[in-house]
Design a protein around this motif. Sequence first.
Motif, PDB file in Angstrom:
ATOM      1  N   GLN A  15       0.828  -1.215   0.000  1.00 41.46           N
ATOM      2  CA  GLN A  15       0.000   0.000   0.000  1.00 41.46           C
ATOM      3  C   GLN A  15       0.861   1.264   0.000  1.00 41.46           C
ATOM      4  O   GLN A  15       0.615   2.204  -0.747  1.00 41.46           O
ATOM      5  CB  GLN A  15      -0.922  -0.004   1.224  1.00 41.46           C
ATOM      6  CG  GLN A  15      -2.032  -1.061   1.126  1.00 41.46           C
ATOM      7  CD  GLN A  15      -2.672  -1.338   2.484  1.00 41.46           C
ATOM      8  OE1 GLN A  15      -2.466  -0.580   3.442  1.00 41.46           O
ATOM      9  NE2 GLN A  15      -3.400  -2.446   2.580  1.00 41.46           N
ATOM     10  N   SER A  16       1.920   1.246   0.825  1.00 40.80           N
ATOM     11  CA  SER A  16       2.714   2.479   1.004  1.00 40.80           C
ATOM     12  C   SER A  16       3.815   2.619  -0.038  1.00 40.80           C
ATOM     13  O   SER A  16       4.444   3.670  -0.142  1.00 40.80           O
ATOM     14  CB  SER A  16       3.355   2.488   2.404  1.00 40.80           C
ATOM     15  OG  SER A  16       2.360   2.266   3.368  1.00 40.80           O
ATOM     16  N   ARG A  17       4.100   1.517  -0.754  1.00 37.54           N
ATOM     17  CA  ARG A  17       5.153   1.513  -1.794  1.00 37.54           C
ATOM     18  C   ARG A  17       6.516   1.930  -1.212  1.00 37.54           C
ATOM     19  O   ARG A  17       7.341   2.554  -1.880  1.00 37.54           O
ATOM     20  CB  ARG A  17       4.780   2.455  -2.944  1.00 37.54           C
ATOM     21  CG  ARG A  17       3.510   2.077  -3.664  1.00 37.54           C
ATOM     22  CD  ARG A  17       3.213   2.987  -4.856  1.00 37.54           C
ATOM     23  NE  ARG A  17       1.926   2.629  -5.449  1.00 37.54           N
ATOM     24  CZ  ARG A  17       1.743   1.542  -6.203  1.00 37.54           C
ATOM     25  NH1 ARG A  17       2.761   0.730  -6.443  1.00 37.54           N
ATOM     26  NH2 ARG A  17       0.555   1.256  -6.699  1.00 37.54           N
ATOM     27  N   ARG A  18       6.731   1.622   0.018  1.00 43.36           N
ATOM     28  CA  ARG A  18       8.030   1.883   0.660  1.00 43.36           C
ATOM     29  C   ARG A  18       8.118   1.014   1.912  1.00 43.36           C
ATOM     30  O   ARG A  18       7.133   0.351   2.297  1.00 43.36           O
ATOM     31  CB  ARG A  18       8.140   3.372   1.035  1.00 43.36           C
ATOM     32  CG  ARG A  18       7.138   3.815   2.095  1.00 43.36           C
ATOM     33  CD  ARG A  18       7.315   5.262   2.532  1.00 43.36           C
ATOM     34  NE  ARG A  18       6.255   5.686   3.441  1.00 43.36           N
ATOM     35  CZ  ARG A  18       6.267   5.467   4.758  1.00 43.36           C
ATOM     36  NH1 ARG A  18       7.298   4.799   5.328  1.00 43.36           N
ATOM     37  NH2 ARG A  18       5.277   5.865   5.520  1.00 43.36           N
ATOM     38  N   PHE A  19       9.324   1.010   2.533  1.00 46.10           N
ATOM     39  CA  PHE A  19       9.488   0.292   3.781  1.00 46.10           C
ATOM     40  C   PHE A  19       9.129   1.223   4.945  1.00 46.10           C
ATOM     41  O   PHE A  19       9.209   2.440   4.814  1.00 46.10           O
ATOM     42  CB  PHE A  19      10.951  -0.190   3.925  1.00 46.10           C
ATOM     43  CG  PHE A  19      11.323  -1.271   2.949  1.00 46.10           C
ATOM     44  CD1 PHE A  19      12.062  -0.983   1.806  1.00 46.10           C
ATOM     45  CD2 PHE A  19      10.905  -2.578   3.156  1.00 46.10           C
ATOM     46  CE1 PHE A  19      12.397  -1.987   0.898  1.00 46.10           C
ATOM     47  CE2 PHE A  19      11.228  -3.581   2.255  1.00 46.10           C
ATOM     48  CZ  PHE A  19      11.973  -3.279   1.120  1.00 46.10           C
ATOM     49  N   PRO A  20       8.750   0.646   6.093  1.00 44.09           N
ATOM     50  CA  PRO A  20       8.403   1.497   7.225  1.00 44.09           C
ATOM     51  C   PRO A  20       9.660   2.053   7.896  1.00 44.09           C
ATOM     52  O   PRO A  20      10.717   1.408   7.882  1.00 44.09           O
ATOM     53  CB  PRO A  20       7.689   0.540   8.178  1.00 44.09           C
ATOM     54  CG  PRO A  20       8.229  -0.798   7.857  1.00 44.09           C
ATOM     55  CD  PRO A  20       8.557  -0.774   6.389  1.00 44.09           C
ATOM     56  N   GLU A  21       9.562   3.247   8.455  1.00 45.11           N
ATOM     57  CA  GLU A  21      10.621   3.770   9.310  1.00 45.11           C
ATOM     58  C   GLU A  21      10.391   3.230  10.718  1.00 45.11           C
ATOM     59  O   GLU A  21       9.247   3.219  11.186  1.00 45.11           O
ATOM     60  CB  GLU A  21      10.559   5.313   9.340  1.00 45.11           C
ATOM     61  CG  GLU A  21      10.905   5.985   8.023  1.00 45.11           C
ATOM     62  CD  GLU A  21      12.339   5.651   7.599  1.00 45.11           C
ATOM     63  OE1 GLU A  21      12.587   5.558   6.397  1.00 45.11           O
ATOM     64  OE2 GLU A  21      13.196   5.443   8.504  1.00 45.11           O
ATOM     65  N   PRO A  22      11.448   2.824  11.412  1.00 41.94           N
ATOM     66  CA  PRO A  22      11.235   2.314  12.773  1.00 41.94           C
ATOM     67  C   PRO A  22      10.400   3.269  13.628  1.00 41.94           C
ATOM     68  O   PRO A  22       9.501   2.858  14.333  1.00 41.94           O
ATOM     69  CB  PRO A  22      12.654   2.149  13.317  1.00 41.94           C
ATOM     70  CG  PRO A  22      13.481   1.875  12.098  1.00 41.94           C
ATOM     71  CD  PRO A  22      12.856   2.703  10.999  1.00 41.94           C
ATOM     72  N   ASN A  23      10.676   4.567  13.503  1.00 40.62           N
ATOM     73  CA  ASN A  23       9.968   5.524  14.365  1.00 40.62           C
ATOM     74  C   ASN A  23       8.463   5.502  14.176  1.00 40.62           C
ATOM     75  O   ASN A  23       7.702   5.627  15.137  1.00 40.62           O
ATOM     76  CB  ASN A  23      10.481   6.953  14.104  1.00 40.62           C
ATOM     77  CG  ASN A  23      11.860   7.138  14.696  1.00 40.62           C
ATOM     78  OD1 ASN A  23      12.254   6.345  15.551  1.00 40.62           O
ATOM     79  ND2 ASN A  23      12.595   8.126  14.233  1.00 40.62           N
ATOM     80  N   GLU A  24       8.030   5.311  12.926  1.00 39.40           N
ATOM     81  CA  GLU A  24       6.569   5.353  12.729  1.00 39.40           C
ATOM     82  C   GLU A  24       5.909   4.112  13.333  1.00 39.40           C
ATOM     83  O   GLU A  24       4.794   4.196  13.851  1.00 39.40           O
ATOM     84  CB  GLU A  24       6.221   5.517  11.254  1.00 39.40           C
ATOM     85  CG  GLU A  24       6.602   4.392  10.315  1.00 39.40           C
ATOM     86  CD  GLU A  24       6.330   4.753   8.854  1.00 39.40           C
ATOM     87  OE1 GLU A  24       7.259   4.676   8.051  1.00 39.40           O
ATOM     88  OE2 GLU A  24       5.190   5.140   8.551  1.00 39.40           O
ATOM     89  N   ILE A  25       6.637   2.996  13.351  1.00 34.80           N
ATOM     90  CA  ILE A  25       6.072   1.794  13.982  1.00 34.80           C
ATOM     91  C   ILE A  25       6.096   1.966  15.503  1.00 34.80           C
ATOM     92  O   ILE A  25       5.141   1.637  16.206  1.00 34.80           O
ATOM     93  CB  ILE A  25       6.852   0.530  13.565  1.00 34.80           C
ATOM     94  CG1 ILE A  25       6.946   0.387  12.043  1.00 34.80           C
ATOM     95  CG2 ILE A  25       6.207  -0.713  14.179  1.00 34.80           C
ATOM     96  CD1 ILE A  25       5.610   0.238  11.327  1.00 34.80           C
ATOM     97  N   ILE A  26       7.183   2.545  16.017  1.00 35.34           N
ATOM     98  CA  ILE A  26       7.284   2.794  17.466  1.00 35.34           C
ATOM     99  C   ILE A  26       6.123   3.688  17.907  1.00 35.34           C
ATOM    100  O   ILE A  26       5.445   3.400  18.904  1.00 35.34           O
ATOM    101  CB  ILE A  26       8.652   3.428  17.812  1.00 35.34           C
ATOM    102  CG1 ILE A  26       9.758   2.370  17.677  1.00 35.34           C
ATOM    103  CG2 ILE A  26       8.648   4.043  19.215  1.00 35.34           C
ATOM    104  CD1 ILE A  26      11.163   2.905  17.766  1.00 35.34           C
TER     105      ILE A  26
END
Lengths: 80, 80
Positions: free
Chosen positions: B59-70
């Motif tokens: 969906q996001s067409r990119r990998f997640p940044e750790p901070n956004e998951i935190i």
Amino acid sequence: MPIDIKIVYCKPCGFLPRALGLAEELLKYLSDINVTLTPGSNGIFDVYVNGELRFSRYQSRRFPEPNEIIEMVQRASPQP
Amino acid sequence: MPIDIKIVYCKPCGFLPRALGLAEELLKYLSDINVTLTPGSNGIFDVYVNGELRFSRYQSRRFPEPNEIIEMVQRASPQP
């Protein structure tokens, strides 16, 4: 049916890198597994395979070698 | 009650190091969580929080940044 492996490691003792290293070896060499990392304390470093405690640092007084866990999991895998 | 985070990553694509890196960041900065690594395929890199899909590479067409998951996990944590 994937095999569930859980690594419980002592976070305050700094065992996270060792737990990640073991997870990496298992995920590299085994297919059809899930690896869960669970922080603990008091020097714990336990490995569960499908909910069964299969390695305990308390009992063995050492850390597990990746190969011995890989062999445990391979024995736990139903043979085709 | 620990929060369960699951990272489903594409093994054939070589996403294991990235999944381990995200797991490391989450386990370093968050307490009372479990992180499960689950191999997948076809370019998948999904993150579930307590069973709910909260990030999808499709969906996001990119990998997640750790901070956004935190931040997602912190928002999912019941405030004392």
